[in-house]
Design an enzyme around this catalytic site. Structure first.
Site, PDB file in Angstrom:
ATOM      1  N   ASP A 287      -9.218   5.201 -35.250  1.00 13.26           N
ATOM      2  CA  ASP A 287      -8.235   6.088 -35.857  1.00 13.26           C
ATOM      3  C   ASP A 287      -6.946   5.323 -36.154  1.00 13.26           C
ATOM      4  O   ASP A 287      -6.329   5.503 -37.210  1.00 13.26           O
ATOM      5  CB  ASP A 287      -7.972   7.259 -34.916  1.00 13.26           C
ATOM      6  CG  ASP A 287      -6.905   8.194 -35.434  1.00 13.26           C
ATOM      7  OD1 ASP A 287      -7.153   8.859 -36.458  1.00 13.26           O
ATOM      8  OD2 ASP A 287      -5.814   8.262 -34.826  1.00 13.26           O
TER       9      ASP A 287
ATOM     10  N   GLU B  76     -14.783   6.601 -37.637  1.00 17.04           N
ATOM     11  CA  GLU B  76     -13.653   5.892 -37.035  1.00 17.04           C
ATOM     12  C   GLU B  76     -14.142   4.888 -35.993  1.00 17.04           C
ATOM     13  O   GLU B  76     -13.591   3.784 -35.878  1.00 17.04           O
ATOM     14  CB  GLU B  76     -12.683   6.891 -36.420  1.00 17.04           C
ATOM     15  CG  GLU B  76     -11.927   7.717 -37.454  1.00 17.04           C
ATOM     16  CD  GLU B  76     -11.080   8.810 -36.847  1.00 17.04           C
ATOM     17  OE1 GLU B  76     -10.205   9.340 -37.557  1.00 17.04           O
ATOM     18  OE2 GLU B  76     -11.287   9.149 -35.655  1.00 17.04           O
TER      19      GLU B  76
END
EC number: 3.1.26.3
Length: 229
Positions: free
Chosen positions: A49, A121
């Site tokens: 992320d 991610e």
């Protein structure tokens, strides 16, 4: 270790061959299948992320050197939100290679937006750890492709835009209500109604309440703006 044929094919789809294949295996392993001997992808998701955010921030700054922070922030949010990550994940068939526990698999885990976005991610983080930031940056730019150039100049999410429209006209914030739920448990469809203080309403349906709320807000805002142009 040697990767399975489906994971080797996935390497080809994302354009990265792992020096340490264990990183990819961990990135596609959901917590529903984790054990003492098998790690899941949650920590990789956390890292990915942040890597994704840095890549997107740099890309947006380079794409529009005159934009203010207030203009860049909504574009950034549009590019990194879970719905976008899930859409990118579907394009490379990430769901096909996810390692899921039986219950998660039976409940349609391979199609869930949150699960797909988180796994993508994790893959970004795995590439970062495997080959460094530049490899991760190239991966993100390659997978997101034209999305970066095409992100709307005013990319505020629809709920925020509708609330600002209402407040500018002295109306209270819009309200949202889930008015229907249909479909099987593993693939539900939610219908949401949005209502303005002037009595105007609109509805939209989607696989999650969040997406349905955004779609309803977008539809109502478009109608209100067209009427008041």
């Amino acid at each position: 270790m040697k990767l399975s044929a489906d994971l080797k094919a996935f390497e080809g789809r994302i354009g990265h061959q792992f020096r340490e294949p264990e990183r990819l295996l961990r990135a596609v392993t959901h917590s529903s299948l984790s054990s003492v001997t098998r790690s899941d992808n949650q920590r990789l998701e956390f890292l990915g992320d942040r890597v994704l955010g840095l890549v997107m921030a740099e890309a947006l700054l380079a794409a529009d050197r005159a934009a203010s922070e207030g203009q860049l922030a909504p574009r950034f949010n549009a590019l990194v939100r879970k719905e976008t990550c899930a859409a990118v994940a579907r394009e490379v068939a990430l769901g096909d290679v996810l390692k899921l526990g039986r219950s998660e698999m039976m409940s349609g885990g391979r199609r869930k937006e949150a699960l797909l976005g988180d796994a993508l991610e994790a893959v970004i983080a795995a590439v970062y750890l495997d080959a460094g930031f530049e490899a991760a940056r190239q991966l993100v730019l390659r997978l997101w492709g034209a999305r970066i150039a095409q992100v709307e100049r005013d990319a505020r999410d629809a709920k925020t835009a509708l609330q600002e429209w209402a407040q500018a006209r002295g109306l209270p914030p819009p309200t949202y209500e889930a008015v229907d739920r249909s479909g099987p448990d593993h693939a539900p469809i939610f219908t949401v109604e949005v209502r303005l203080g002037n009595g105007e309403t609109d509805r939209a349906a989607a696989g999650t309440k969040r997406v349905a709320e955004q779609a309803a807000a977008r539809a109502l805002l478009a109608r209100m703006e067209a009427r008041h142009d």
